[in-house]
Design an enzyme around this catalytic site. Structure first.
Site, short mmCIF file in Angstrom:
data_model
loop_
_atom_site.label_atom_id
_atom_site.label_comp_id
_atom_site.label_asym_id
_atom_site.label_seq_id
_atom_site.Cartn_x
_atom_site.Cartn_y
_atom_site.Cartn_z
N ARG A 91 19.01 -21.86 -8.15
CA ARG A 91 19.93 -21.38 -9.19
C ARG A 91 19.22 -20.41 -10.13
NH1 ARG A 91 20.52 -26.73 -8.79
NH2 ARG A 91 19.96 -27.38 -10.89
N GLU A 144 10.13 -32.95 -1.96
CA GLU A 144 10.52 -33.49 -3.26
C GLU A 144 10.85 -34.97 -3.24
OE1 GLU A 144 13.29 -31.29 -5.56
OE2 GLU A 144 12.06 -29.48 -5.59
N ASP A 153 20.02 -40.00 -5.62
CA ASP A 153 20.00 -39.00 -6.69
C ASP A 153 21.04 -37.91 -6.54
OD1 ASP A 153 17.83 -40.44 -7.58
OD2 ASP A 153 16.33 -39.01 -6.87
N CYS A 192 -0.15 0.41 7.74
CA CYS A 192 -0.55 0.86 6.41
C CYS A 192 -1.82 1.69 6.45
CB CYS A 192 -0.72 -0.34 5.47
SG CYS A 192 0.84 -1.13 5.04
N ARG A 230 11.36 -23.35 -7.03
CA ARG A 230 12.01 -23.53 -5.74
C ARG A 230 12.33 -22.20 -5.07
NH1 ARG A 230 16.60 -28.10 -7.21
NH2 ARG A 230 15.29 -29.98 -6.93
N LEU A 268 19.28 -29.49 -4.68
CA LEU A 268 18.12 -28.88 -4.02
C LEU A 268 18.20 -27.36 -3.99
CD1 LEU A 268 17.55 -31.31 -1.00
CD2 LEU A 268 16.57 -31.42 -3.30
N SER A 319 16.98 -42.34 -13.16
CA SER A 319 15.86 -41.40 -13.27
C SER A 319 16.23 -40.13 -14.00
CB SER A 319 15.33 -41.05 -11.88
OG SER A 319 16.34 -40.41 -11.11
N GLU A 346 0.82 -1.20 0.00
CA GLU A 346 0.00 0.00 0.00
C GLU A 346 0.87 1.26 0.00
OE1 GLU A 346 -2.07 -2.94 2.90
OE2 GLU A 346 -0.08 -2.61 2.03
N THR A 353 16.83 -40.32 -0.99
CA THR A 353 16.89 -39.48 -2.20
C THR A 353 18.27 -38.83 -2.32
OG1 THR A 353 14.52 -39.04 -2.25
CG2 THR A 353 15.94 -37.42 -3.30
#
Length: 387
Positions: free
Chosen positions: A216, A301, A209, A93, A193, A213, A177, A58, A205
């Site tokens: 970027r 995730e 993998d 405000c 993200r 996380l 994967s 505002e 995970t």
């Protein structure tokens, strides 16, 4: 009322402005504002809450009006959340609105936080300013559902996200994967993200993998990275430990003094012990701890076991499902959700307010599976405050 633009149209513009604050203003909610002045010769100014501790939407909007030579006296001010009436990191405000001589304030969502709830409206009305509420309320609540959940339920809003093939697989039989989705989809999800406070995965995970996380995304903050790791099995060589963004690891009580826990601390991670039952570390306790850290928007995730535990605990509010037009097959190829599941189809969680997007050949399904996911939870308490 605006002479040219109907209220919903102007409010939709205010909501678009508010979205610019996602990931930038937490623990405050993203808020946008549009001033319409001049009757038949309408002129507009707009503003949004740009960073935590900075002016609210505002005030930015009123300052933009003055810089453009627009007189706010008697004008309509559209704001996506009830204007605050308390002193936080910035002045109230409502004082700025009243001092500017605004004639009418149009609001999308009421603020449930006790420090402001209803007080903004009372002060505006007492000053003779007309107030209209609930314009595009469903859209407004969707946008700030994380803030509403944190205020009402003292926990973050939880979104479960996974990428899968058209036949519902998240990896091949052998575990490969990379990559299920196309580069365009992966870039879009990295950007998404940057709009959340934290990303959580299970330790398997991390081992399987080795994700970073991170977002970027230029000029965007990185989320807190969180790992559920009861026995401190996160490898010291894990890529997430090579980044400068903080890492929080939840381990089982008694493991926090182990050599592996100390090694993880040496890599820069914060290791926190949590009590555990037969089903492992309590998901509810994790969310409670994250809430005390100011986390309002949590993206889960994976993997499948972690998704299953959140769903079994009835602590998933939204889903984000990325579907690639690929078929993997294989009896042993894993699916996206484990856990106990349900016994009868009538108990299945329905995805409501479904939103489909196309990203190259892929499709993204987003929707709510709880009332909190739509911003509609019943108030049970508060730990948040607009600053």
């Amino acid at each position: 009322m605006s002479q040219v633009f109907p209220d919903p149209l102007v409010m939709s513009q205010a909501l678009e402005l508010a979205r610019r604050g996602l990931g930038r203003v937490s623990p405050n909610p993203p808020v946008g504002a549009v001033l319409v002045a001049g009757g038949a010769d309408e002129r507009r100014a707009d503003g949004w809450h740009q960073f935590y501790g900075g002016n609210h939407a505002e005030v930015n909007c009123l300052e933009a009006a003055r810089e453009a030579g627009i007189d706010p006296r008697g004008a309509d001010l559209y704001v996506t959340l009830e204007p605050c009436a308390h002193q936080g990191k910035t002045p109230p405000c409502v004082e700025a609105i009243i001092a500017a001589g605004v004639g009418r304030v149009v609001v999308s969502v009421d603020d449930p936080n006790p420090v402001t709830s209803g007080k903004g409206y009372e002060q505006l009305s007492a000053a003779g300013i007309e107030v209209a509420r609930g314009v595009l309320a469903e859209d407004g609540k969707w946008l700030i559902a994380a803030y509403l959940c944190h205020v009402r339920n003292s926990r973050p809003l939880v979104t479960a996200k996974w990428a899968m093939t058209a036949d519902g697989r998240i990896a091949c039989t052998g575990g490969d994967s990379r990559w299920i989705t196309c580069e365009q989809t992966r870039a879009a999800t990295r950007e998404a993200r940057s709009e959340v406070d934290a990303i959580l995965v299970g330790v398997q995970t991390v081992i399987s993998d080795d994700p970073r996380l991170t977002s970027r995304t230029a000029e965007r903050p990185e989320p807190l990275r969180v790992v559920i790791d009861p026995r401190c099995r996160t490898p010291e060589s894990a890529r997430l430990l090579q980044e400068s963004t903080p890492v929080l690891i939840y381990c089982q009580e008694g493991r926090e003094t182990s050599p592996s826990a100390e090694a993880l601390r040496g890599c820069g991670a914060e290791v926190v012990a949590m009590g555990a039952g037969a089903d492992g570390i309590s998901i509810k306790d994790i969310l409670g701890d994250l809430a005390t850290r100011g986390v309002q928007d949590l993206l889960v995730e994976g993997g499948a076991d972690t998704h299953g535990r959140f769903l079994d605990a009835d602590l998933v509010d939204r889903v984000q499902i990325l579907v690639a037009p690929k078929v993997v097959g294989g009896r042993a190829a894993p699916g996206p959700v484990g856990g106990e599941g349900i016994a009868r189809m009538e108990l299945a969680r329905e995805i409501r307010a479904c939103r489909w997007r196309e990203l190259g050949p892929d499709r993204v399904l987003e929707g709510a599976i709880s009332a909190a996911g739509s911003g509609d939870e019943v108030c049970t308490g508060t730990t948040s405050g607009r600053g």
